[in-house]
Design a protein around this motif. Structure first.
Motif, PDB file in Angstrom:
ATOM      1  N   LEU A 143       0.845  -1.203   0.000  1.00  0.00           N
ATOM      2  CA  LEU A 143       0.000   0.000   0.000  1.00  0.00           C
ATOM      3  C   LEU A 143       0.876   1.247   0.000  1.00  0.00           C
ATOM      4  N   PHE A 144       0.349   2.298  -0.633  1.00  0.00           N
ATOM      5  CA  PHE A 144       1.097   3.545  -0.791  1.00  0.00           C
ATOM      6  C   PHE A 144       0.096   4.687  -0.663  1.00  0.00           C
ATOM      7  N   ILE A 145       0.209   5.488   0.393  1.00  0.00           N
ATOM      8  CA  ILE A 145      -0.632   6.691   0.491  1.00  0.00           C
ATOM      9  C   ILE A 145      -0.036   7.709  -0.452  1.00  0.00           C
ATOM     10  N   ILE A 146      -0.840   8.159  -1.406  1.00  0.00           N
ATOM     11  CA  ILE A 146      -0.314   9.063  -2.433  1.00  0.00           C
ATOM     12  C   ILE A 146      -1.295  10.216  -2.671  1.00  0.00           C
ATOM     13  N   TYR A 147      -0.732  11.392  -2.786  1.00  0.00           N
ATOM     14  CA  TYR A 147      -1.502  12.611  -3.062  1.00  0.00           C
ATOM     15  C   TYR A 147      -1.519  12.849  -4.572  1.00  0.00           C
ATOM     16  N   PRO A 148      -2.557  13.491  -5.072  1.00  0.00           N
ATOM     17  CA  PRO A 148      -2.606  13.837  -6.506  1.00  0.00           C
ATOM     18  C   PRO A 148      -1.795  15.116  -6.752  1.00  0.00           C
ATOM     19  N   PHE A 149      -0.492  14.986  -6.717  1.00  0.00           N
ATOM     20  CA  PHE A 149       0.406  16.141  -6.727  1.00  0.00           C
ATOM     21  C   PHE A 149       0.188  17.088  -7.895  1.00  0.00           C
ATOM     22  N   ASP A 150      -0.188  16.566  -9.046  1.00  0.00           N
ATOM     23  CA  ASP A 150      -0.335  17.411 -10.240  1.00  0.00           C
ATOM     24  C   ASP A 150      -1.645  18.191 -10.298  1.00  0.00           C
ATOM     25  N   THR A 151      -2.527  18.030  -9.311  1.00  0.00           N
ATOM     26  CA  THR A 151      -3.824  18.723  -9.369  1.00  0.00           C
ATOM     27  C   THR A 151      -3.761  20.160  -8.883  1.00  0.00           C
ATOM     28  N   THR A 152      -2.775  20.484  -8.058  1.00  0.00           N
ATOM     29  CA  THR A 152      -2.659  21.845  -7.548  1.00  0.00           C
ATOM     30  C   THR A 152      -1.210  22.119  -7.137  1.00  0.00           C
ATOM     31  N   LEU A 153      -0.774  23.330  -7.332  1.00  0.00           N
ATOM     32  CA  LEU A 153       0.596  23.700  -6.958  1.00  0.00           C
ATOM     33  C   LEU A 153       0.852  23.507  -5.469  1.00  0.00           C
ATOM     34  N   GLU A 154      -0.174  23.689  -4.653  1.00  0.00           N
ATOM     35  CA  GLU A 154      -0.033  23.537  -3.203  1.00  0.00           C
ATOM     36  C   GLU A 154       0.537  22.165  -2.838  1.00  0.00           C
ATOM     37  N   LEU A 155       0.146  21.129  -3.579  1.00  0.00           N
ATOM     38  CA  LEU A 155       0.581  19.768  -3.260  1.00  0.00           C
ATOM     39  C   LEU A 155       2.009  19.461  -3.707  1.00  0.00           C
ATOM     40  N   LYS A 156       2.568  20.292  -4.580  1.00  0.00           N
ATOM     41  CA  LYS A 156       3.952  20.069  -5.042  1.00  0.00           C
ATOM     42  C   LYS A 156       4.917  20.707  -4.045  1.00  0.00           C
ATOM     43  N   ALA A 157       4.906  20.147  -2.841  1.00  0.00           N
ATOM     44  CA  ALA A 157       5.726  20.693  -1.754  1.00  0.00           C
ATOM     45  C   ALA A 157       6.226  19.548  -0.884  1.00  0.00           C
ATOM     46  N   SER A 158       7.380  19.731  -0.288  1.00  0.00           N
ATOM     47  CA  SER A 158       7.975  18.678   0.541  1.00  0.00           C
ATOM     48  C   SER A 158       7.048  18.266   1.688  1.00  0.00           C
ATOM     49  N   LYS A 159       6.230  19.205   2.168  1.00  0.00           N
ATOM     50  CA  LYS A 159       5.280  18.892   3.242  1.00  0.00           C
ATOM     51  C   LYS A 159       4.378  17.731   2.832  1.00  0.00           C
ATOM     52  N   TYR A 160       3.861  17.765   1.616  1.00  0.00           N
ATOM     53  CA  TYR A 160       2.952  16.710   1.145  1.00  0.00           C
ATOM     54  C   TYR A 160       3.715  15.476   0.662  1.00  0.00           C
ATOM     55  N   TYR A 161       4.891  15.660   0.077  1.00  0.00           N
ATOM     56  CA  TYR A 161       5.702  14.501  -0.302  1.00  0.00           C
ATOM     57  C   TYR A 161       6.036  13.684   0.947  1.00  0.00           C
ATOM     58  N   GLY A 162       6.329  14.358   2.052  1.00  0.00           N
ATOM     59  CA  GLY A 162       6.653  13.673   3.300  1.00  0.00           C
ATOM     60  C   GLY A 162       5.484  12.944   3.924  1.00  0.00           C
ATOM     61  N   ARG A 163       4.269  13.351   3.580  1.00  0.00           N
ATOM     62  CA  ARG A 163       3.075  12.685   4.098  1.00  0.00           C
ATOM     63  C   ARG A 163       2.709  11.444   3.290  1.00  0.00           C
TER      64      ARG A 163
END
Length: 174
Positions: A143-163
């Motif tokens: 399993l891999f918790i993954i954010y849709p990084f390409d949907t918003t600039l806010e998600l392209k940040a180390s804070k969300y990569y670390g989550r």
């Protein structure tokens, strides 16, 4: 064709038989016990449990939830990659989670803190497939918790990569 034990001649009232049968069945909304190997354990502030104070899931249970897919760029893959699995909010809903923070733990004991609000605000998924293939432990699974990084600039940040947590094995809800 009438059912023999439900006919007026049988002396058993159909409503009584139906009531007893429904009483003995678990409610449709109850979290059923896993039939396969447990791959995710949710503990802490969980309202729906199916094993010793926790909500546990096997792969079939996660696959039974509505599935989502998206393609996104990540720091871990050279090309945009397709991820598939249930929304994190649907997994949390199945367990009736009532906390504000998730402590995600990976097989290698990596831990990260994820606000429950992220699951409400973003279409975060608990991926069990990458590029339409099951994720092996060797390739960051199961399993891999993954954010849709390409949907918003806010998600392209180390804070969300670390989550994002790969090789996810458990979530503790506080």
């Amino acid at each position: 064709m009438p059912i023999p034990f439900l006919t007026p001649k049988s002396g058993v009232r159909p409503m009584l038989v139906l009531s007893v049968a429904l009483f003995l069945l678990p409610p449709a909304w109850a979290l059923q016990p896993p039939t396969g190997a447990v791959i995710l354990t949710i503990s802490g502030k969980v309202g729906e449990t199916n094993q010793a104070g926790a909500a546990v899931f096997d792969l079939a249970m996660l696959e039974a939830l509505p599935q989502r897919s998206f393609v996104t760029s990540t720091p871990w893959y050279k090309e945009p990659t397709k991820f598939t699995g249930p929304l994190l909010r649907d997994v949390l809903s199945a367990a009736k989670v009532q906390g504000v923070t998730l402590e995600a733990t990976a097989i290698n004991d990596y831990k990260t803190s994820i606000p429950v609000d992220d699951a409400r605000q973003f279409d975060v998924i608990v991926a069990h497939r990458i590029n339409d293939k099951p994720i092996s432990v060797r390739t960051k699974g199961p399993l891999f918790i993954i954010y849709p990084f390409d949907t918003t600039l806010e998600l392209k940040a180390s804070k969300y990569y670390g989550r994002s947590a790969w090789q996810l094995k458990s979530l503790k809800v506080d």
